[in-house]
Scaffold this active site. Structure first.
Site, PDB file in Angstrom:
ATOM      1  N   SER A  38      37.481  37.136  -2.218  1.00 52.63           N
ATOM      2  CA  SER A  38      38.380  38.016  -2.411  1.00 52.63           C
ATOM      3  C   SER A  38      37.696  39.408  -2.392  1.00 52.63           C
ATOM      4  O   SER A  38      38.246  40.359  -2.477  1.00 52.63           O
ATOM      5  CB  SER A  38      39.153  38.059  -3.974  1.00 52.63           C
ATOM      6  OG  SER A  38      39.881  36.987  -3.923  1.00 52.63           O
TER       7      SER A  38
ATOM      8  N   GLU B 158     -29.809  46.493   0.095  1.00 53.03           N
ATOM      9  CA  GLU B 158     -30.152  46.253   1.496  1.00 53.03           C
ATOM     10  C   GLU B 158     -30.990  47.229   2.106  1.00 53.03           C
ATOM     11  O   GLU B 158     -31.351  46.622   3.293  1.00 53.03           O
ATOM     12  CB  GLU B 158     -28.588  46.963   1.900  1.00 53.03           C
ATOM     13  CG  GLU B 158     -27.489  45.803   1.544  1.00 53.03           C
ATOM     14  CD  GLU B 158     -27.574  44.343   1.947  1.00 53.03           C
ATOM     15  OE1 GLU B 158     -28.266  44.214   3.259  1.00 53.03           O
ATOM     16  OE2 GLU B 158     -26.847  43.635   1.229  1.00 53.03           O
TER      17      GLU B 158
END
Length: 854
Positions: free
Chosen positions: A498, A123
């Site tokens: 229940s 770069e």
């Protein structure tokens, strides 16, 4: 024919003057005798100065125009890039994240020399020495642009790339390039090279949603940037040029070529040797992709996200890079995931092959183009996944899972009862399979061994909390988060059956009843506001006088309704609300046996009250939240309150343990641990529940369909939900001490303090509910007439805990014990019960099948 028109005298004179000036300028520096005329030279000099001044003015104007709207570089000193918020479990392991951009911000030292050299070589070779711009490269790029009639050469230094990524757009214009240069010069003036590189390395996009080299390293190689090898570092350095164009996922050949170019540049830049270059070039791409984020606890992550965003806002949560220390135990979460998947698969097999498969070809898809949402997750052994049928013969069924293939033989679908694969599926069908083996050993191209399963829509949810502090240890909100994000643990209100009865019996205990008091289990009619109500028990048999322990353990409906009728259903509902149930419950008597919609999360939190000696510690998911700099954000304290007296909780434990010892949850006795709990089943078997606890962990499981269709005959809580609970609790209890649940006459509970993550202030003072006359009074209008009978040792109003109360007795499988005051002959009653098949047998214990729905 056109004839040239002669010039006028004035025009001719002007024309001659321009010609002389042009010759003077073109023959600079005036060596020709004709041009040596001082007057003409002066005029030429003035003209040159005017042209230079105009050019300078234009350039100065352009700089001024394009610098007016430039951002303040001083903002960069306070710049905090959008970072990933990460979630940690109780052992410090990352298991989830969410962010606008997947980024992990790291300091300069976290990027190793091999990565820095690779980036700079490709770069910006002169990064360490230039001033932020490279004039030579810019001239070369301008020359190429002119001759190619386009803008193909960027000539951007690393600093210019940073300026563009932080402040500018990516459009290719000369004005944007000028702004880029100005910003780069200012950045170089204010920051060191190390600071500039750090900003760049954390900001640049590398594809697949990864921003910065740390995030890229973790995504592509499942490792930190500091651990990268040379070929791995070169591959990451190759991506900023074109993250999508050079993607190693979609274009591996391009990525490899670009990576090798990076290696050549590193060699030319004298950062590696020839041998290192050749060895690195010979290496494959070596991708080891990170598993999809939030895949192990997606429902938990989503709940944490909702809570954080409601308190701090979406922007703070998604972009601030927070560290969230949660209550999750990743090991238990994995056990919960497996238990839910195995439990629902077992149910689906019991249900039988349903067929009705979706076919992608019918819907206009292609076999090559179709991708199921499940395929975004990693394939693991013992996991469950949807697959695409790509080949069918009588004895073979070939399916595709992502890029993998598997072939099933008759043994792999034997449970369906089908002899031929053609009776089960056709090409293009979506089937559900279990990965038996091959997920990890075969690599991305190897075949798998799978078995055919079924996904007909049955769902399940699980939630577990730590009793000591209310921390949610594991949560599963459904079978497949990719297909449905609806959290059935926290969002679904379902009838509880229940499993509601503990609130009824707690209200009765507060009214003065004791565990071994008796109640009539016989046909009766209740006269309610809606008219006469004549309920029945699950098996339509009645046991007559029965102790509260026996009635609760066997989940008898008539005794629960009698208790609720006498203490008042509104009082029962008030008890449920004290336990943390916030769902709206209508004041109708059938609520006593579960005709109420409650979430699993509420049930689990409520049941934790019993092993905590009556103290409710609200379940919570977050321990603390830290900013990236380690500064903690303010967290609310966990509410803690005493909802029932300790002696009431201890009396209820006698009932809840009896469910495991010899009741509807007897199958769990094989875990050989101190346990209590309650099954739950609704009418027409639409919902199956089991909520239970050990001294340290409370866990609840629900099974059902989202559309509330029936699970099928006898798919009770004991059959559908309890096995999932047991599979999870086996793992949860493996490394925990045996312990014991608080028994009668146990010492008062210790309230967790602030250091344990809960509030120190405790809401106490819950007074026992006065005993109704029907329960406490003698005579024709007393307990006998109501069908309730108090033990002689415990008659009268509620009394403090005494030493002569029945002590907690642990029964052996199949064993029953009755207090001396039990109505009727114990031997005769045992024979009566045994004759109806209620006694626990070793075979019944092993199978987990109990009379009564639970």
């Amino acid at each position: 024919m056109d004839v040239p028109t002669p010039l006028s005298a004035h025009d001719s004179k002007a024309h001659n003057r321009r010609s002389i000036l042009w010759r003077a300028v073109s023959r600079f520096p005036f060596r020709d005798a004709e041009i040596r005329n001082r007057r003409l030279a002066a005029r030429a000099g003035v003209l040159a100065l005017l042209l230079a001044s105009a050019l300078f003015g234009v350039m100065l104007g352009l700089v001024l125009v394009y610098s007016i709207n430039l951002p303040e570089i001083s903002e960069l000193e306070r710049y905090h890039p959008s970072a990933t918020t990460e979630l940690y479990d109780i052992h410090g392991r990352i298991f989830g994240s969410f962010a606008e951009q997947r980024r992990i911000v790291e300091p300069y030292s976290a990027f190793p020399p091999v990565l820095r050299n690779a980036i700079l070589s490709i770069e910006d070779k002169n990064f360490e020495h230039n001033t932020g711009i490279n004039l030579v490269r810019m001239v070369e790029a301008a020359y190429e642009d002119v001759h190619s009639h386009g803008k193909v050469q960027g000539a951007s230094t690393l600093t210019m790339q940073l300026a563009r990524n932080l402040f500018l757009s990516s459009e290719k214009t000369y004005s944007r390039k000028l702004q880029e240069i100005l910003l780069a010069l200012e950045i170089e003036r204010r920051f060191t090279k190390a600071q500039i590189f750090t900003l760049y390395a954390n900001q640049i996009y590398l594809g697949a949603g990864a921003y910065g080299f740390e995030a890229g390293s973790e995504y592509y190689f499942s490792k930190h940037a500091r651990d990268l090898t040379l070929p791995e570092a070169a591959l990451l350095a190759a991506l900023p040029k074109g993250p999508e164009y050079y993607s190693p996922l979609h274009f591996p050949a391009r990525a490899l070529q670009r990576r090798n170019l990076v290696l050549e540049e590193m060699l030319n830049n004298h950062k590696i040797s020839r041998q290192e270059e050749e060895e690195a070039k010979a290496a494959p791409l070596g991708l080891h992709l990170e598993s999809a984020p939030n895949s192990e606890a997606p429902y938990f992550v989503d709940e944490v996200r909702r809570q954080l965003e409601s308190k701090y806002g979406a922007d703070e949560v998604q972009a601030a890079g927070l560290r969230v220390d949660t209550t999750l135990d990743l090991d238990l979460q994995r056990a919960a995931n497996q238990a839910v998947l195995d439990g629902t698969a077992a149910y689906e097999r019991r249900r039988g092959w349903q067929g009705g498969l979706k076919n992608v070809l019918v819907e206009g898809e292609t076999l090559d183009g179709y991708k199921h949402p499940d395929w975004s997750q990693a394939i693991v052994d013992h996991g469950y996944v949807h697959a695409l049928v790509i080949g069918v013969s009588a004895s073979r069924l070939t399916v595709k899972v992502g890029k993998r293939e598997a072939t099933m033989v008759p043994a792999d679908w034997a449970w369906t009862g089908a002899a031929r694969a053609t009776d089960l599926a056709q090409v293009g069908d979506i089937v559900y399979v279990k990965v038996v083996s091959g997920a990890e050993a075969a690599g991305t191209d190897g075949s798998l061994h799978v078995t055919l399963e079924q996904d007909s829509g049955a769902q399940a949810a699980l939630m577990a909390v730590d009793n000591a502090n209310g921390e949610v240890l594991a949560m599963v909100g459904g079978r497949d988060f990719q297909l449905s994000q609806y959290n059935r643990a926290t969002q679904a209100e379902r009838q509880v059956g229940s499993s509601f009865k503990p609130y009824v019996y707690t209200a009765a205990m507060e009214a003065g009843m004791q565990p071994y008091d008796t109640v009539l289990d016989e046909p009766t009619t209740f006269f309610t506001a809606g008219g006469p109500y004549s309920p029945h028990d699950y098996e339509h048999n009645y046991l007559g006088p029965i102790s509260l322990v026996e009635a609760f353990a066997e989940s008898r409906n008539i005794p629960a309704l009698r208790l609720a009728d006498k203490v008042g259903i509104r009082r029962v509902i008030a008890v449920a609300h004290r336990f943390g149930v916030s769902s709206d419950i209508p004041p109708f008597l059938p609520v006593a046996i579960g005709a109420a919609d409650i979430t699993l999360a509420e049930q689990v939190g409520a049941y934790s009250v019993f092993p905590n000696d009556g103290v409710l510690i609200s379940p919570h998911y977050i321990r603390r939240v830290l900013r990236p700099d380690g500064e903690p954000l303010q967290q609310p304290q966990t509410p803690v309150s005493e909802v029932i007296p300790a002696h009431i909780a201890q009396e209820m434990l006698v009932l809840l343990e009896a469910v495991i010892q010899h009741g509807t949850g007897a199958a769990a006795a094989q875990l050989d641990h101190a346990l209590g709990g309650k099954t739950g089943t609704t009418n027409n078997y639409t919902d199956a529940w089991f909520v239970g606890f050990s001294p340290s962990v409370t866990c609840g499981v629900w099974v059902g369909f989202d559309n509330r269709q029936t699970l099928g005959k006898r798919e009770t809580g004991a059959r559908a939900a309890l096995p999932i609970w047991m599979q999870f609790m086996k793992v949860a209890l493996a490394e925990r001490p045996q312990g014991s649940l608080p028994g009668l006459n146990a010492p008062q509970p210790r309230i967790p303090g602030p250091r344990e993550g809960v509030a120190s202030e405790v809401q106490t003072g819950v007074a026992p509910v006065p005993a109704p006359a029907a329960v406490s009074a003698a005579g024709p209008t007393g307990a006998a007439q109501a069908g309730l009978k108090r033990s002689s040792a415990h008659s009268g109003s509620p009394v403090p805990v005494r030493s002569d109360k029945p002590q907690l007795v642990r029964l052996q499988p199949g064993e029953r014990r009755y207090p001396p005051s039990f109505v009727g002959s114990r031997s005769a009653h045992q024979a009566h019960v045994a004759g109806k098949g209620s006694k626990v047998t070793p075979a019944g214990l092993a199978s987990g099948v109990r009379r009564g729905p639970g």
